[in-house]
Scaffold this motif. Structure first.
Motif, short mmCIF file in Angstrom:
data_model
loop_
_atom_site.label_atom_id
_atom_site.label_comp_id
_atom_site.label_asym_id
_atom_site.label_seq_id
_atom_site.Cartn_x
_atom_site.Cartn_y
_atom_site.Cartn_z
N LEU A 1 -25.23 -1.64 -8.50
CA LEU A 1 -24.32 -2.70 -8.92
C LEU A 1 -22.91 -2.13 -9.08
CD1 LEU A 1 -24.54 -5.72 -9.75
CD2 LEU A 1 -24.68 -4.92 -12.10
N GLY A 2 -21.93 -2.78 -8.45
CA GLY A 2 -20.55 -2.33 -8.53
C GLY A 2 -20.16 -1.35 -7.43
N ALA A 3 -21.13 -0.89 -6.62
CA ALA A 3 -20.83 0.08 -5.56
C ALA A 3 -20.08 -0.58 -4.41
CB ALA A 3 -22.11 0.72 -5.05
N ARG A 4 -19.28 0.20 -3.72
CA ARG A 4 -18.57 -0.27 -2.53
C ARG A 4 -19.40 0.05 -1.30
NH1 ARG A 4 -15.09 0.94 1.33
NH2 ARG A 4 -13.79 2.67 0.94
N ALA B 1 -19.95 -1.81 -15.02
CA ALA B 1 -20.62 -0.76 -15.79
C ALA B 1 -21.42 -1.36 -16.95
CB ALA B 1 -19.60 0.25 -16.30
N ASP B 2 -20.86 -2.40 -17.58
CA ASP B 2 -21.56 -3.07 -18.67
C ASP B 2 -22.84 -3.73 -18.16
OD1 ASP B 2 -21.55 -4.07 -21.50
OD2 ASP B 2 -21.53 -6.00 -20.46
N MET B 3 -22.76 -4.37 -17.00
CA MET B 3 -23.95 -5.00 -16.43
C MET B 3 -25.01 -3.96 -16.10
SD MET B 3 -23.40 -8.33 -16.27
CE MET B 3 -22.67 -8.02 -17.89
N VAL C 1 -21.00 -4.55 -4.31
CA VAL C 1 -22.27 -5.15 -4.73
C VAL C 1 -22.07 -5.82 -6.09
CG1 VAL C 1 -24.68 -4.70 -5.36
CG2 VAL C 1 -23.61 -3.42 -3.48
N THR C 2 -22.34 -7.12 -6.16
CA THR C 2 -22.16 -7.86 -7.42
C THR C 2 -23.48 -8.40 -7.98
OG1 THR C 2 -21.59 -9.81 -6.09
CG2 THR C 2 -19.77 -8.51 -6.98
N ALA C 3 -24.57 -8.24 -7.24
CA ALA C 3 -25.90 -8.61 -7.73
C ALA C 3 -26.91 -7.84 -6.89
CB ALA C 3 -26.15 -10.11 -7.63
N LEU C 4 -28.10 -7.66 -7.44
CA LEU C 4 -29.12 -6.86 -6.75
C LEU C 4 -30.25 -7.71 -6.19
CD1 LEU C 4 -29.31 -3.98 -9.37
CD2 LEU C 4 -28.01 -4.03 -7.24
N ALA D 1 -22.82 -11.27 8.24
CA ALA D 1 -23.88 -10.92 7.28
C ALA D 1 -23.30 -10.75 5.88
CB ALA D 1 -24.58 -9.63 7.73
N ILE D 2 -22.14 -10.10 5.80
CA ILE D 2 -21.47 -9.92 4.51
C ILE D 2 -21.05 -11.27 3.94
CG2 ILE D 2 -19.35 -9.04 3.44
CD1 ILE D 2 -19.69 -6.55 5.27
N ARG D 3 -20.55 -12.15 4.82
CA ARG D 3 -20.15 -13.49 4.37
C ARG D 3 -21.35 -14.24 3.79
NH1 ARG D 3 -20.31 -18.50 5.40
NH2 ARG D 3 -21.66 -18.26 7.21
N GLN D 4 -22.50 -14.13 4.46
CA GLN D 4 -23.72 -14.78 3.95
C GLN D 4 -24.08 -14.28 2.55
OE1 GLN D 4 -27.22 -14.83 6.37
NE2 GLN D 4 -26.11 -15.25 8.26
N LEU D 5 -24.10 -12.96 2.40
CA LEU D 5 -24.49 -12.38 1.11
C LEU D 5 -23.44 -12.62 0.04
CD1 LEU D 5 -26.20 -9.04 2.19
CD2 LEU D 5 -27.28 -11.19 1.51
N SER D 6 -22.19 -12.74 0.44
CA SER D 6 -21.14 -13.10 -0.52
C SER D 6 -21.36 -14.52 -1.04
CB SER D 6 -19.75 -12.98 0.12
OG SER D 6 -19.47 -11.65 0.47
N GLY D 7 -21.73 -15.42 -0.12
CA GLY D 7 -21.99 -16.80 -0.50
C GLY D 7 -23.19 -16.94 -1.42
N ARG D 8 -24.07 -15.94 -1.39
CA ARG D 8 -25.27 -15.98 -2.23
C ARG D 8 -25.10 -15.13 -3.50
NH1 ARG D 8 -29.86 -14.49 2.05
NH2 ARG D 8 -31.32 -15.34 0.52
N GLY D 9 -23.88 -14.63 -3.71
CA GLY D 9 -23.57 -13.94 -4.96
C GLY D 9 -23.91 -12.47 -4.99
N VAL D 10 -24.37 -11.90 -3.86
CA VAL D 10 -24.81 -10.50 -3.85
C VAL D 10 -23.64 -9.56 -3.59
CG1 VAL D 10 -26.30 -8.82 -2.68
CG2 VAL D 10 -27.12 -11.13 -3.13
N LEU D 11 -22.70 -9.97 -2.75
CA LEU D 11 -21.54 -9.15 -2.40
C LEU D 11 -20.26 -9.89 -2.74
CD1 LEU D 11 -22.64 -7.82 1.13
CD2 LEU D 11 -22.83 -6.63 -1.06
N GLU D 12 -19.18 -9.12 -2.87
CA GLU D 12 -17.86 -9.70 -3.09
C GLU D 12 -16.84 -8.90 -2.30
OE1 GLU D 12 -16.05 -11.24 -7.03
OE2 GLU D 12 -15.39 -9.16 -6.87
N SER D 13 -16.04 -9.58 -1.48
CA SER D 13 -14.95 -8.93 -0.73
C SER D 13 -13.69 -8.96 -1.58
CB SER D 13 -14.71 -9.64 0.60
OG SER D 13 -15.84 -9.54 1.43
N ARG D 14 -13.10 -7.79 -1.80
CA ARG D 14 -11.87 -7.71 -2.58
C ARG D 14 -10.75 -7.25 -1.66
NH1 ARG D 14 -14.67 -4.35 -7.54
NH2 ARG D 14 -16.34 -5.86 -7.93
N GLN D 15 -9.69 -8.04 -1.63
CA GLN D 15 -8.57 -7.79 -0.72
C GLN D 15 -8.04 -6.37 -0.87
OE1 GLN D 15 -7.59 -10.18 1.44
NE2 GLN D 15 -6.21 -8.71 2.40
#
Length: 232
Positions: free
Chosen positions: A32-35, A144-146, A76-79, A56-70
């Motif tokens: 969690l939190g890894a790039r 880190a808290d999560m 990784v935002t969920a496991l 694939a990244i767009r799909q997982l972002s839409g499902r809350g697992v990944l997040e693209s940061r400009q």
């Protein structure tokens, strides 16, 4: 007809690539939190082109697992993905999410105190130290808290509690980041002490104290968010 076939094949490849990425995340390759590595690295690993990796990244972002940061990459935002829970959490207010966390985490903390093997306690202590190291970055601190709270739940030995927590993470993570950016902080010293005390209660195998400390901490979080206890 030919163009439609190409689109179907591309979609199928993206679905498979998304499944492969999710499996690697579930296996612990990226915590969690890894790039994630870049598209040029992931593409060959998955056996697909860069455009398919992006989809694939767009799909997982839409499902809350990944997040693209400009300008920073994909994180990784969920496991785990639990689609039915996602729908429930989208409808729920953050008050309801925190109330559910209280129910899950206070019991998990008590079970962790009763059951935790030495390696699980070491993992909890490690994540507590990491939490202290990531206080400067809002997103890094929340991730880190999560990870810390997930380590406590993992120590309970109950996979259902762990899956429920993983389902909450995307909804909760965004609320926590928004709260910190708006300047609505918990008292930092008290918050740090609460986490340290929880670890010591688990180490001492004091289930009732671990349960109480977990509930008290989450009640304070709810108060910091200025959410009525009724959830309305």
């Amino acid at each position: 007809m030919g163009d439609e076939m190409v689109e179907v094949q591309r979609a199928s490849l993206a679905d498979r690539a998304a499944d492969a990425l999710l499996e690697r995340i579930r296996s612990g390759e990226w915590p969690l939190g890894a790039r994630l590595p870049g598209e040029t690295t992931l593409g060959p690993q998955l056996g697909v082109g860069r455009s398919t990796v992006r989809e694939a990244i767009r799909q997982l972002s839409g499902r809350g697992v990944l997040e693209s940061r400009q300008g920073a990459g994909v994180f990784v935002t969920a496991l785990e993905v639990v689609d039915d829970w996602d729908a429930v959490l989208r409808r729920a207010g953050i008050a309801a999410v925190i109330e559910a966390r209280i129910a899950i985490e206070s019991e998990a903390a008590a079970l962790a105190a009763e059951r935790r093997p030495p390696q699980a306690l070491r993992a909890i202590r490690r994540e507590l130290a990491e939490r202290l190291r990531h206080r400067e970055s809002t997103e890094g601190h929340v991730d880190a808290d999560m990870r810390f709270h997930r380590a406590v739940i993992a120590a309970s030995g109950n996979p259902v509690l762990l899956e429920l927590f993983d389902a909450f993470v995307p909804r909760l993570r965004r609320a926590m980041i928004d709260m910190l950016r708006l300047g609505r902080h918990l008292d930092e010293a008290a918050d740090g002490s609460a986490h340290a005390e929880l670890v010591e209660a688990i180490a001492a195998r004091d289930a009732e104290e671990a349960r109480r400390l977990s509930r008290t901490h989450l009640d304070a979080l709810k108060d910091a968010l200025r959410i009525p206890r009724s959830g309305h």
